[in-house]
Design an enzyme around this catalytic site. Structure first.
Site, PDB file in Angstrom:
ATOM      1  N   GLU A  80      20.466  41.171  51.755  1.00 31.12           N
ATOM      2  CA  GLU A  80      20.685  39.884  51.092  1.00 31.12           C
ATOM      3  C   GLU A  80      22.172  39.746  50.777  1.00 31.12           C
ATOM      4  O   GLU A  80      22.989  40.507  51.292  1.00 31.12           O
ATOM      5  CB  GLU A  80      19.839  39.798  49.814  1.00 31.12           C
ATOM      6  CG  GLU A  80      20.146  40.887  48.808  1.00 31.12           C
ATOM      7  CD  GLU A  80      19.277  40.815  47.546  1.00 31.12           C
ATOM      8  OE1 GLU A  80      18.686  39.766  47.258  1.00 31.12           O
ATOM      9  OE2 GLU A  80      19.226  41.843  46.850  1.00 31.12           O
ATOM     10  N   LYS A  97      15.147  42.196  38.910  1.00 29.88           N
ATOM     11  CA  LYS A  97      16.350  41.457  38.518  1.00 29.88           C
ATOM     12  C   LYS A  97      16.902  42.102  37.249  1.00 29.88           C
ATOM     13  O   LYS A  97      16.679  41.625  36.135  1.00 29.88           O
ATOM     14  CB  LYS A  97      15.998  39.979  38.319  1.00 29.88           C
ATOM     15  CG  LYS A  97      17.179  39.045  38.463  1.00 29.88           C
ATOM     16  CD  LYS A  97      16.733  37.611  38.665  1.00 29.88           C
ATOM     17  CE  LYS A  97      17.861  36.613  38.616  1.00 29.88           C
ATOM     18  NZ  LYS A  97      18.920  36.793  39.610  1.00 29.88           N
ATOM     19  N   TYR A 116      16.901  40.101  33.607  1.00 28.16           N
ATOM     20  CA  TYR A 116      17.340  38.731  33.320  1.00 28.16           C
ATOM     21  C   TYR A 116      16.749  37.743  34.298  1.00 28.16           C
ATOM     22  O   TYR A 116      16.154  38.125  35.310  1.00 28.16           O
ATOM     23  CB  TYR A 116      18.872  38.651  33.306  1.00 28.16           C
ATOM     24  CG  TYR A 116      19.526  38.659  34.678  1.00 28.16           C
ATOM     25  CD1 TYR A 116      19.583  39.818  35.455  1.00 28.16           C
ATOM     26  CD2 TYR A 116      20.078  37.495  35.199  1.00 28.16           C
ATOM     27  CE1 TYR A 116      20.192  39.811  36.691  1.00 28.16           C
ATOM     28  CE2 TYR A 116      20.686  37.495  36.449  1.00 28.16           C
ATOM     29  CZ  TYR A 116      20.743  38.654  37.190  1.00 28.16           C
ATOM     30  OH  TYR A 116      21.335  38.650  38.423  1.00 28.16           O
ATOM     31  N   LEU A 156      15.928  40.968  46.325  1.00 28.51           N
ATOM     32  CA  LEU A 156      15.309  40.225  45.236  1.00 28.51           C
ATOM     33  C   LEU A 156      14.411  39.148  45.849  1.00 28.51           C
ATOM     34  O   LEU A 156      14.852  38.425  46.742  1.00 28.51           O
ATOM     35  CB  LEU A 156      16.393  39.562  44.383  1.00 28.51           C
ATOM     36  CG  LEU A 156      15.819  38.869  43.142  1.00 28.51           C
ATOM     37  CD1 LEU A 156      15.507  39.883  42.060  1.00 28.51           C
ATOM     38  CD2 LEU A 156      16.775  37.811  42.608  1.00 28.51           C
TER      39      LEU A 156
HETATM   40  N1  PDD Z   1      21.237  35.414  41.385  1.00 26.28           N
HETATM   41  N2  PDD Z   1      19.519  38.069  45.379  1.00 26.28           N
HETATM   42  C1  PDD Z   1      20.316  38.413  44.354  1.00 26.28           C
HETATM   43  C2  PDD Z   1      20.882  39.787  44.320  1.00 26.28           C
HETATM   44  C3  PDD Z   1      20.595  37.484  43.323  1.00 26.28           C
HETATM   45  O1  PDD Z   1      21.370  37.845  42.274  1.00 26.28           O
HETATM   46  C4  PDD Z   1      20.059  36.164  43.413  1.00 26.28           C
HETATM   47  C5  PDD Z   1      20.312  35.118  42.360  1.00 26.28           C
HETATM   48  C6  PDD Z   1      19.249  35.842  44.511  1.00 26.28           C
HETATM   49  C7  PDD Z   1      18.600  34.486  44.670  1.00 26.28           C
HETATM   50  O2  PDD Z   1      17.463  34.352  43.842  1.00 26.28           O
HETATM   51  P1  PDD Z   1      17.006  32.932  43.289  1.00 26.28           P
HETATM   52  O3  PDD Z   1      16.831  32.033  44.459  1.00 26.28           O
HETATM   53  O4  PDD Z   1      15.745  33.218  42.609  1.00 26.28           O
HETATM   54  O5  PDD Z   1      18.116  32.432  42.367  1.00 26.28           O
HETATM   55  C8  PDD Z   1      18.990  36.819  45.469  1.00 26.28           C
HETATM   56  C9  PDD Z   1      21.394  34.580  40.217  1.00 26.28           C
HETATM   57  C10 PDD Z   1      21.545  33.125  40.485  1.00 26.28           C
HETATM   58  C11 PDD Z   1      22.479  35.180  39.324  1.00 26.28           C
HETATM   59  O6  PDD Z   1      22.500  36.398  39.238  1.00 26.28           O
HETATM   60  O7  PDD Z   1      23.245  34.429  38.704  1.00 26.28           O
END
Ligand code: PDD
Length: 277
Positions: free
Chosen positions: A178, A146, A32, A202
């Site tokens: 993270e 992801k 996703y 991620l």
């Molecule tokens: N999640 N690490 C994890 C495990 C995440 O699920 C997310 C973001 C990030 C940050 O990535 P980015 O800056 O590209 O949004 C890091 C999204 C927002 C979610 O699952 O809703």
């Protein structure tokens, strides 16, 4: 009226259905993306679609749509949402097939996309900072993908909520990885420390943008392993994600982070980040 996109069709969300045999439902066999939209302009689309393809390659699923095909779908979602600021959610699974772990032959991927109004970051998060807790990172070893298989992340985020915290900072073998749904940046000895991009985190789009901002504006930074003691000695801690942008962390495991108030690097980076929109 707003519609969602499902396998080439535009439907009201109540009418959008997938089979109970969808491998996303049965195995969490899918990937996703979450893409922010500001003032009806999609933010960092290219980077998100590139990461989507990277995640698809990581689970050995060929991209059902290319960037050119995504363009009109995303444009319609953005146009139909009620609010100017929203987020686009895209999910691709390996499709519908009789339950069997190994890949099915000749199955079409399930492609779903929807927009949802952006929920504003609470004002007090920015003025006072948020509380977090730490926990051992007990996820699998492909956290760079992801994927929709988010059970460990769900349990870890709930652990934070159960402890009246907003996020859970994950630590694997003594090093910060993270957050349960965010990246973490540590300010240590006047330098921004970014846990390195590898299979354990991620590659966040917001994380990347903050690195670019640090480079451009001469803010000292390093992509390097961050130990638990560096985390505990941090003068500032930042949480980043596409939906929350940059949020200051002022309490961790019941103890103040630095002075216990949002710090100068947070303020500088947030204002620079807002300038990118
Ligand atoms: N999640 N690490 C994890 C495990 C995440 O699920 C997310 C973001 C990030 C940050 O990535 P980015 O800056 O590209 O949004 C890091 C999204 C927002 C979610 O699952 O809703």
């Amino acid at each position: 009226m707003s519609h969602v996109y499902l396998n080439g069709q535009w439907l009201p969300i109540e009418k959008a259905h997938v089979s109970v045999l969808d491998r996303g439902f049965i195995f969490g066999d899918g990937v996703y993306e979450v893409i922010p939209v500001y003032n009806r302009r999609v933010f960092a689309l290219e980077a998100h679609l590139k990461r989507l393809d990277r995640s698809l390659a990581g689970i050995r699923l060929s991209p059902p749509l290319d960037a050119e095909q995504w363009q009109p779908i995303i444009a319609r979602l953005v146009q139909e949402t009620e609010t100017d600021d929203s987020s686009i959610y895209i999910q691709i699974t390996r499709g519908v097939a009789p339950r069997d772990h190994a890949f099915p032959a000749n199955t079409q991927a399930t492609v779903f996309a929807m927009a949802k109004p952006m929920t504003a970051v609470p004002e007090e998060w920015l003025s006072q900072g948020i509380k977090v807790v730490t926990h051992e990172d007990n996820r699998w070893l492909h956290c760079d993908l992801k994927t929709t298989a988010l059970l460990a992340n769900v349990l870890l985020r709930q652990y934070a909520v159960d402890h009246k915290a907003v996020e859970c900072i994950l630590i694997r073998d003594g090093f910060v990885t993270e957050g349960a749904a965010s990246n973490i940046i540590v300010v240590h000895e006047e330098q921004l420390l970014f846990p390195p991009r590898n299979h354990l985190i991620l590659p966040g789009i917001t994380y990347d943008l903050v690195i670019e901002l640090a480079k451009k504006h001469g803010i000292p930074f390093k992509e390097a392993p961050v130990t638990r003691s560096q985390l505990q000695e941090a003068s500032e801690l930042l949480m980043t994600s596409s939906t929350r942008e940059i949020v200051p962390i002022t309490e961790m495991d019941g103890k103040k982070v630095g002075a216990g108030v949002p710090g100068p690097l947070f303020r500088e980076l947030l204002s620079l980040y807002q300038g990118l929109k």
